[in-house]
Design a protein around this motif. Structure first.
Motif, short mmCIF file in Angstrom:
data_model
loop_
_atom_site.label_atom_id
_atom_site.label_comp_id
_atom_site.label_asym_id
_atom_site.label_seq_id
_atom_site.Cartn_x
_atom_site.Cartn_y
_atom_site.Cartn_z
N LEU A 203 0.85 -1.19 0.00
CA LEU A 203 0.00 0.00 0.00
C LEU A 203 0.89 1.24 0.00
N SER A 204 0.66 2.18 0.85
CA SER A 204 1.48 3.40 0.88
C SER A 204 2.76 3.18 1.69
N THR A 205 3.73 4.04 1.46
CA THR A 205 4.96 4.01 2.26
C THR A 205 4.64 4.23 3.73
N GLN A 206 3.73 5.16 3.99
CA GLN A 206 3.34 5.46 5.37
C GLN A 206 2.77 4.21 6.05
N HIS A 207 1.90 3.53 5.36
CA HIS A 207 1.27 2.33 5.92
C HIS A 207 2.32 1.25 6.16
N GLY A 208 3.19 1.03 5.18
CA GLY A 208 4.20 -0.01 5.31
C GLY A 208 5.18 0.25 6.42
N LEU A 209 5.68 1.47 6.50
CA LEU A 209 6.66 1.79 7.54
C LEU A 209 6.03 1.76 8.93
N SER A 210 4.79 2.20 9.05
CA SER A 210 4.12 2.17 10.35
C SER A 210 4.00 0.74 10.86
N ALA A 211 3.64 -0.17 9.96
CA ALA A 211 3.57 -1.58 10.35
C ALA A 211 4.95 -2.12 10.67
N ALA A 212 5.94 -1.72 9.91
CA ALA A 212 7.31 -2.20 10.13
C ALA A 212 7.85 -1.72 11.48
N VAL A 213 7.49 -0.50 11.86
CA VAL A 213 7.94 0.02 13.16
C VAL A 213 7.38 -0.83 14.30
N ARG A 214 6.14 -1.24 14.17
CA ARG A 214 5.55 -2.09 15.20
C ARG A 214 6.25 -3.45 15.28
N GLU A 215 6.80 -3.88 14.16
CA GLU A 215 7.50 -5.16 14.12
C GLU A 215 8.93 -5.03 14.61
N ASN A 216 9.64 -3.97 14.21
CA ASN A 216 11.04 -3.79 14.59
C ASN A 216 11.34 -2.30 14.61
N ALA A 217 11.15 -1.71 15.77
CA ALA A 217 11.30 -0.25 15.89
C ALA A 217 12.73 0.19 15.64
N SER A 218 13.72 -0.56 16.09
CA SER A 218 15.11 -0.14 15.93
C SER A 218 15.52 -0.03 14.47
N PHE A 220 13.24 0.37 11.75
CA PHE A 220 12.36 1.15 10.88
C PHE A 220 11.92 2.50 11.45
N GLU A 221 11.99 2.69 12.76
CA GLU A 221 11.52 3.96 13.32
C GLU A 221 12.30 5.17 12.80
N PRO A 222 13.65 5.10 12.70
CA PRO A 222 14.36 6.25 12.14
C PRO A 222 13.96 6.55 10.69
N VAL A 223 13.64 5.51 9.92
CA VAL A 223 13.23 5.71 8.54
C VAL A 223 11.89 6.43 8.48
N LEU A 224 10.95 6.00 9.33
CA LEU A 224 9.62 6.62 9.36
C LEU A 224 9.71 8.07 9.83
N GLU A 225 10.52 8.33 10.86
CA GLU A 225 10.66 9.70 11.37
C GLU A 225 11.24 10.61 10.29
N ASN A 226 12.24 10.13 9.56
CA ASN A 226 12.83 10.93 8.50
C ASN A 226 11.85 11.15 7.35
#
Length: 420
Positions: A203-218, A220-226
């Protein structure tokens, strides 16, 4: 006879320093009016201090993540995300080639991909001198322009329709924005490699990264924040394409006043602001700067220690004069950039070196017509064409922090203020 012998010894010394990759060519390609001031101390003295300093730093450096372990960690997270991931693929990007690496990934304009990368390219592996993916990993789509990652893991967007291609290169090695390499300077051989995974979300990058952060924050979280809050340059400024985009400079405030903040860690960036002004005998370059942390503790006039923060003026003949802080080079030290290609274009002038001034706003006022005559000489350029902000922390992989404000260039006929 003595003058000829002295000149010969000087040429032999410069040839030795260049052979050791400590300095660049050191010849100026303009005019025949004689050499301008060059008064930096011996490069060998800096080298003899650099070697034990790097060996000591290497002892306490955090161990690198093994490529296999990193890949396994990422794959576990990707597999756990299931259908949220439309496609993922790994690539090993090695240096010392001019051939762009095909990925087989086709994109249409504005498609987004998430890249996660690790690894190192070593300029001198024994001393742990190297650059990470945020400095040396480049990409382009189809026949579009080259782009550099600004960090090891980030979202990239296709600027044109075409295949995603990757390459490893030191910033500055490209001869044009299409990704052809500079032919006038031999490329420096490198060791190491980058390991890169390219992810396309269902789906969207936002949707994918948000789910990825829940799976492995260390991971994917910096990627989502950026992605949500990118570090953009101040309005009107842009990064020099040859060095690549960055997250080094941003608009900020100090004591309620507008400024440009520089934060560089294991990174490099040159920010440019175009100006058009005649270079006359009364042309002044003014600014205030606040130095907070220097990126080097050693003299910066040799290649392995050339980590520094500076502000520069570019002229219409392609040359630039850059005013810098130094860890210990004497004030009014003037030297050619020690890096290939830049050695024919850039001259450094040390303005400050007093550690007691760290943390203070300091005002500068330079007559750049007079400074050009002293530092560069030869036929005078006709115009000033840009102001630069420069930060390099790539070689020793340290950190540099400073801020600028009240940047202006002007003469009796015209004045341009680029940072209030």
């Amino acid at each position: 006879m003595e003058v000829a012998k002295s000149g010969l010894l000087q040429r032999l010394r410069l040839a030795l320093y260049k052979k050791l990759d400590l300095i660049g060519d050191q010849r100026l390609l303009i005019g025949d009016s004689g050499p301008p001031v060059r008064n930096a101390p011996s490069p060998l003295k800096a080298l003899f201090r650099f070697i034990p300093a790097r060996l000591e730093a290497k002892k306490y450096a955090l161990p690198s993540v093994v490529a296999e372990d990193y890949r396994q960690q990422v794959d576990v997270s990707i597999n756990a995300l299931g259908d949220i991931v439309q496609h993922s693929a790994w690539f090993t990007v090695r240096p010392n080639t001019e051939q762009w690496q095909s990925t087989g990934i086709q994109a249409t304009q504005d498609d987004e991909f998430t890249l996660l990368a690790n690894g190192m390219l070593y300029i001198l592996k024994a001393l742990d001198v190297g650059i990470g993916p945020g400095v040396g990993l480049w990409y382009k789509f189809g026949d579009g322009e080259v782009h550099k990652l600004t960090r090891a893991s980030q979202v990239i967007r296709a600027d044109v329709t075409g295949e995603l291609q990757l390459i490893a290169a030191i910033p500055g090695e490209f001869g044009d924005p299409s990704g052809q390499f500079e032919t006038s300077v031999p490329r420096k051989p490198l060791d190491g490699e980058y390991n890169v995974v390219v992810i396309r979300w269902s789906l969207s990058t936002q949707h994918g990264l948000s789910a990825a952060v829940r799976e492995n924050a260390s991971l994917f979280e910096p990627v989502l924040e950026n992605y949500e809050q990118p570090v953009n340059p101040p309005e009107g400024w842009k990064y020099l394409w040859k060095i690549g985009n960055g997250e080094v400079f941003s608009a900020c405030e100090h004591d309620g006043k507008q400024a440009i903040c520089c934060h560089a860690k294991h990174d490099v960036g040159i920010l440019q602001y175009p100006v058009e002004m005649a270079l006359t005998a009364d042309t002044k370059f003014k600014w205030s700067w606040l130095m907070e942390q220097l990126p080097s503790k050693l003299p910066e006039h040799i290649q392995p220690t050339h980590d520094y923060l500076s502000i520069a003026i570019e002229f219409d003949n392609g040359l630039d004069l850059t005013y810098m802080w130094s860890a210990e080079l004497p004030v009014d030290t003037i030297f050619q950039c020690p890096l290939p290609w830049w050695d024919q274009r850039e001259t450094h002038w040390v303005l400050r070196n007093d550690a007691r001034d760290i943390g203070k706003w300091l005002d500068e006022d330079r007559n750049i017509y007079d400074d050009y005559q002293k530092a560069i000489s030869g036929p005078m350029p006709e115009r000033v064409v840009a102001i630069w902000l420069i930060a390099n922390t790539a070689f020793q992989r340290g950190q540099g922090d400073c801020s600028y404000r009240r940047i202006s260039v002007g003469n009796n006929a015209q004045s341009i203020e680029v940072c209030p």
